[in-house]
Scaffold this motif. Structure first.
Motif, PDB file in Angstrom:
ATOM      1  N   ALA A  96      45.687   0.396  23.136  1.00 31.88           N
ATOM      2  CA  ALA A  96      44.240   0.462  22.896  1.00 31.88           C
ATOM      3  C   ALA A  96      43.656   1.758  23.460  1.00 31.88           C
ATOM      4  O   ALA A  96      42.800   2.385  22.835  1.00 31.88           O
ATOM      5  CB  ALA A  96      43.552  -0.756  23.515  1.00 31.88           C
ATOM      6  N   GLN A  97      44.124   2.173  24.627  1.00 38.44           N
ATOM      7  CA  GLN A  97      43.606   3.383  25.256  1.00 38.44           C
ATOM      8  C   GLN A  97      43.947   4.638  24.460  1.00 38.44           C
ATOM      9  O   GLN A  97      43.246   5.639  24.564  1.00 38.44           O
ATOM     10  CB  GLN A  97      44.136   3.508  26.683  1.00 38.44           C
ATOM     11  CG  GLN A  97      43.558   2.472  27.607  1.00 38.44           C
ATOM     12  CD  GLN A  97      44.209   2.469  28.976  1.00 38.44           C
ATOM     13  OE1 GLN A  97      45.348   2.903  29.147  1.00 38.44           O
ATOM     14  NE2 GLN A  97      43.493   1.966  29.967  1.00 38.44           N
ATOM     15  N   GLU A  99      43.946   4.860  21.140  1.00 34.53           N
ATOM     16  CA  GLU A  99      43.278   4.897  19.838  1.00 34.53           C
ATOM     17  C   GLU A  99      42.314   6.082  19.771  1.00 34.53           C
ATOM     18  O   GLU A  99      41.630   6.400  20.744  1.00 34.53           O
ATOM     19  CB  GLU A  99      42.505   3.598  19.601  1.00 34.53           C
ATOM     20  CG  GLU A  99      43.390   2.391  19.411  1.00 34.53           C
ATOM     21  CD  GLU A  99      42.584   1.117  19.290  1.00 34.53           C
ATOM     22  OE1 GLU A  99      41.457   1.153  18.760  1.00 34.53           O
ATOM     23  OE2 GLU A  99      43.073   0.066  19.731  1.00 34.53           O
ATOM     24  N   VAL A 102      38.579   5.498  20.778  1.00 38.01           N
ATOM     25  CA  VAL A 102      38.324   4.851  22.067  1.00 38.01           C
ATOM     26  C   VAL A 102      37.996   5.914  23.105  1.00 38.01           C
ATOM     27  O   VAL A 102      38.784   6.824  23.350  1.00 38.01           O
ATOM     28  CB  VAL A 102      39.542   4.013  22.513  1.00 38.01           C
ATOM     29  CG1 VAL A 102      39.395   3.543  23.942  1.00 38.01           C
ATOM     30  CG2 VAL A 102      39.726   2.824  21.585  1.00 38.01           C
ATOM     31  N   LYS A 103      36.822   5.773  23.710  1.00 37.90           N
ATOM     32  CA  LYS A 103      36.401   6.708  24.755  1.00 37.90           C
ATOM     33  C   LYS A 103      36.772   6.190  26.137  1.00 37.90           C
ATOM     34  O   LYS A 103      37.048   6.960  27.042  1.00 37.90           O
ATOM     35  CB  LYS A 103      34.895   6.938  24.662  1.00 37.90           C
ATOM     36  CG  LYS A 103      34.488   7.583  23.330  1.00 37.90           C
ATOM     37  CD  LYS A 103      32.997   7.633  23.174  1.00 37.90           C
ATOM     38  CE  LYS A 103      32.466   8.903  23.795  1.00 37.90           C
ATOM     39  NZ  LYS A 103      31.022   9.062  23.584  1.00 37.90           N
ATOM     40  N   PHE A 105      38.594   2.355  27.869  1.00 32.38           N
ATOM     41  CA  PHE A 105      39.055   0.987  27.636  1.00 32.38           C
ATOM     42  C   PHE A 105      39.685   0.484  28.916  1.00 32.38           C
ATOM     43  O   PHE A 105      40.742   0.950  29.321  1.00 32.38           O
ATOM     44  CB  PHE A 105      40.087   0.944  26.498  1.00 32.38           C
ATOM     45  CG  PHE A 105      40.196  -0.387  25.829  1.00 32.38           C
ATOM     46  CD1 PHE A 105      39.667  -0.587  24.569  1.00 32.38           C
ATOM     47  CD2 PHE A 105      40.829  -1.455  26.454  1.00 32.38           C
ATOM     48  CE1 PHE A 105      39.767  -1.824  23.950  1.00 32.38           C
ATOM     49  CE2 PHE A 105      40.937  -2.690  25.846  1.00 32.38           C
ATOM     50  CZ  PHE A 105      40.399  -2.870  24.584  1.00 32.38           C
ATOM     51  N   GLU A 121      34.900  -1.799  27.099  1.00 34.48           N
ATOM     52  CA  GLU A 121      35.426  -0.981  26.013  1.00 34.48           C
ATOM     53  C   GLU A 121      34.311  -0.086  25.469  1.00 34.48           C
ATOM     54  O   GLU A 121      33.268  -0.577  25.048  1.00 34.48           O
ATOM     55  CB  GLU A 121      35.930  -1.879  24.881  1.00 34.48           C
ATOM     56  CG  GLU A 121      36.856  -2.980  25.350  1.00 34.48           C
ATOM     57  CD  GLU A 121      37.079  -4.059  24.294  1.00 34.48           C
ATOM     58  OE1 GLU A 121      36.642  -3.886  23.131  1.00 34.48           O
ATOM     59  OE2 GLU A 121      37.683  -5.077  24.639  1.00 34.48           O
ATOM     60  N   PHE A 123      33.580   2.669  22.574  1.00 34.59           N
ATOM     61  CA  PHE A 123      34.065   3.259  21.335  1.00 34.59           C
ATOM     62  C   PHE A 123      33.130   4.385  20.892  1.00 34.59           C
ATOM     63  O   PHE A 123      31.933   4.343  21.176  1.00 34.59           O
ATOM     64  CB  PHE A 123      34.143   2.195  20.230  1.00 34.59           C
ATOM     65  CG  PHE A 123      35.101   1.087  20.545  1.00 34.59           C
ATOM     66  CD1 PHE A 123      36.443   1.205  20.234  1.00 34.59           C
ATOM     67  CD2 PHE A 123      34.666  -0.065  21.181  1.00 34.59           C
ATOM     68  CE1 PHE A 123      37.329   0.189  20.542  1.00 34.59           C
ATOM     69  CE2 PHE A 123      35.546  -1.088  21.494  1.00 34.59           C
ATOM     70  CZ  PHE A 123      36.883  -0.966  21.171  1.00 34.59           C
ATOM     71  N   ARG A 124      33.677   5.346  20.198  1.00 34.52           N
ATOM     72  CA  ARG A 124      32.883   6.460  19.680  1.00 34.52           C
ATOM     73  C   ARG A 124      31.731   5.953  18.823  1.00 34.52           C
ATOM     74  O   ARG A 124      30.599   6.417  18.944  1.00 34.52           O
ATOM     75  CB  ARG A 124      33.789   7.404  18.876  1.00 34.52           C
ATOM     76  CG  ARG A 124      33.089   8.600  18.261  1.00 34.52           C
ATOM     77  CD  ARG A 124      34.020   9.413  17.368  1.00 34.52           C
ATOM     78  NE  ARG A 124      34.534   8.571  16.299  1.00 34.52           N
ATOM     79  CZ  ARG A 124      35.821   8.416  16.007  1.00 34.52           C
ATOM     80  NH1 ARG A 124      36.752   9.041  16.675  1.00 34.52           N
ATOM     81  NH2 ARG A 124      36.194   7.623  15.027  1.00 34.52           N
ATOM     82  N   PHE A 129      35.244   0.953  16.473  1.00 33.81           N
ATOM     83  CA  PHE A 129      35.411  -0.444  16.888  1.00 33.81           C
ATOM     84  C   PHE A 129      36.090  -1.241  15.781  1.00 33.81           C
ATOM     85  O   PHE A 129      37.008  -2.029  16.032  1.00 33.81           O
ATOM     86  CB  PHE A 129      34.057  -1.043  17.253  1.00 33.81           C
ATOM     87  CG  PHE A 129      34.106  -2.494  17.642  1.00 33.81           C
ATOM     88  CD1 PHE A 129      34.856  -2.921  18.726  1.00 33.81           C
ATOM     89  CD2 PHE A 129      33.392  -3.438  16.928  1.00 33.81           C
ATOM     90  CE1 PHE A 129      34.896  -4.265  19.096  1.00 33.81           C
ATOM     91  CE2 PHE A 129      33.421  -4.776  17.291  1.00 33.81           C
ATOM     92  CZ  PHE A 129      34.177  -5.191  18.371  1.00 33.81           C
ATOM     93  N   HIS A 132      39.709  -0.397  15.672  1.00 28.31           N
ATOM     94  CA  HIS A 132      40.389  -1.055  16.789  1.00 28.31           C
ATOM     95  C   HIS A 132      40.781  -2.482  16.406  1.00 28.31           C
ATOM     96  O   HIS A 132      41.922  -2.904  16.626  1.00 28.31           O
ATOM     97  CB  HIS A 132      39.463  -1.050  18.014  1.00 28.31           C
ATOM     98  CG  HIS A 132      39.882  -1.965  19.108  1.00 28.31           C
ATOM     99  ND1 HIS A 132      40.995  -1.732  19.885  1.00 28.31           N
ATOM    100  CD2 HIS A 132      39.324  -3.119  19.558  1.00 28.31           C
ATOM    101  CE1 HIS A 132      41.108  -2.714  20.766  1.00 28.31           C
ATOM    102  NE2 HIS A 132      40.109  -3.563  20.597  1.00 28.31           N
TER     103      HIS A 132
END
Length: 161
Positions: A96-97, A99, A102-103, A105, A121, A123-124, A129, A132
């Motif tokens: 997840a980190q 992705e 993802v800013k 997580f 979490e 997200f940009r 999202f 993800h």
């Protein structure tokens, strides 16, 4: 009109009170900004290595620069399933980190009740999202393996100010 004292007492029936979200944010920042202590179990040690590595890769200002979609989630595992959930999350977290959208997580486990997990979490944007949730690792480990082990799952979405 309620008294000041009544307003300060958290409401048990509310899933996410302002106070609980602020506490969660403070806890996440404390974890993110300071090194993790050595953990006793192998799963906790793996989580510490993952989070320490991640924290060295990004600064807090990098993560929040430009806003984004913040998702705060709380999970509670069914009785006897907490360690299985933790093991799944140990495998899921690094994926997840990594992705693209993802800013930030972070996943943490409650010290007082190891069946409870907190996700923070960032997200940009909404598209990140959605990507993800469509990822293979999300479908396999979260939707396929972890969710059936949960007694409770709550999520709240926020826009950074």
């Amino acid at each position: 009109m309620r008294s000041t004292h009544q307003r300060l007492v958290p409401r048990v029936h509310e899933a996410f009170s302002r106070r609980s979200v602020i506490r969660a944010f403070g806890a996440v920042l404390a974890i993110y900004l300071s090194p993790w202590a050595a953990a006793s179990s192998q799963a906790q040690q793996q989580g510490a290595r993952t989070m320490n590595h991640y924290a060295t890769q990004k600064s807090l200002s990098d993560a929040v620069d430009g806003g984004g979609l913040l998702v705060v989630a709380q999970w509670e595992a069914k009785p006897g399933e907490a360690d299985k959930v933790a093991a799944i999350l140990d495998r899921f977290l690094p994926e997840a980190q990594r992705e693209e959208g993802v800013k930030l997580f972070l996943i943490s486990r409650a010290r007082d009740n190891p069946a409870q997990f907190l996700f923070y979490e960032l997200f940009r944007d909404e598209a990140a999202f959605k990507a993800h949730q469509e990822s293979a690792h999300f479908k396999t480990w979260i939707a396929g393996e972890a969710l059936p082990l949960l007694a409770k799952r709550e999520r709240v979405r926020y826009a950074l100010m």
